[in-house]
Design a protein around this motif. Structure first.
Motif, PDB file in Angstrom:
ATOM      1  N   CYS A 152      -6.462  -3.879  -3.725  1.00  0.00           N
ATOM      2  CA  CYS A 152      -6.480  -2.411  -3.719  1.00  0.00           C
ATOM      3  C   CYS A 152      -7.534  -1.831  -4.665  1.00  0.00           C
ATOM      4  CB  CYS A 152      -5.112  -1.871  -4.123  1.00  0.00           C
ATOM      5  SG  CYS A 152      -3.811  -2.244  -2.970  1.00  0.00           S
TER       6      CYS A 152
ATOM      7  N   MET B  13      -4.162   5.761  -2.449  1.00  0.00           N
ATOM      8  CA  MET B  13      -3.693   4.461  -2.923  1.00  0.00           C
ATOM      9  C   MET B  13      -2.602   3.903  -2.003  1.00  0.00           C
ATOM     10  SD  MET B  13      -3.809   1.851  -4.790  1.00  0.00           S
ATOM     11  CE  MET B  13      -4.624   2.022  -6.353  1.00  0.00           C
TER      12      MET B  13
ATOM     13  N   ARG C  43      -4.388   2.277   0.707  1.00  0.00           N
ATOM     14  CA  ARG C  43      -5.002   1.014   0.267  1.00  0.00           C
ATOM     15  C   ARG C  43      -3.943  -0.080   0.142  1.00  0.00           C
ATOM     16  NH1 ARG C  43      -8.310   3.739  -4.435  1.00  0.00           N
ATOM     17  NH2 ARG C  43      -7.846   1.819  -5.534  1.00  0.00           N
ATOM     18  N   ILE C  44      -2.773   0.274  -0.373  1.00  0.00           N
ATOM     19  CA  ILE C  44      -1.677  -0.698  -0.483  1.00  0.00           C
ATOM     20  C   ILE C  44      -1.256  -1.172   0.900  1.00  0.00           C
ATOM     21  CG2 ILE C  44       0.772  -0.935  -1.081  1.00  0.00           C
ATOM     22  CD1 ILE C  44       0.169   0.916  -3.527  1.00  0.00           C
TER      23      ILE C  44
END
Length: 105
Positions: free
Chosen positions: A29, A50, A53-54
């Protein structure tokens, strides 16, 4: 159980199903291990960017992280079994809840 609690449980579950450590997830990430640990302990909540991205690192749809039902590793394409209408309703609910959580941080 709050949506943040659900997110944390699902994050840990998917991460363990994929046999990914916090350090490896942080690397995937482009983040720090400490930040992933803070997310998993409930001290911080990730941004929408985020979360995406995770989810990408875990190879799942981002909304899977907000499902309040058991996760089945036997159905990788659709572990929720939701219809398109149910998925849209859930996404609207999750968007509202996420906005509330993010405004706290």
């Amino acid at each position: 159980m709050t949506i943040q609690d659900i997110f944390i449980v699902n994050l840990k579950t998917y991460r363990k199903l994929r046999h990914i450590s916090q350090a490896k997830l942080a690397e995937l990430c482009d983040s720090s291990t400490g930040y992933i640990g803070e997310i998993e302990s409930g001290k911080r909540f990730p941004s929408v960017n985020m979360i995406e991205r995770i989810a990408n690192a875990l190879k799942i749809e981002s909304w899977y992280l907000f499902m309040n039902k058991p996760i089945s590793s036997s159905k990788p394409g659709n572990p929720t079994g939701l219809s398109p209408t149910q998925k849209n309703e859930f996404l609207q609910m999750a968007n509202t809840a996420l906005s509330k959580i993010i405004s706290k941080f």
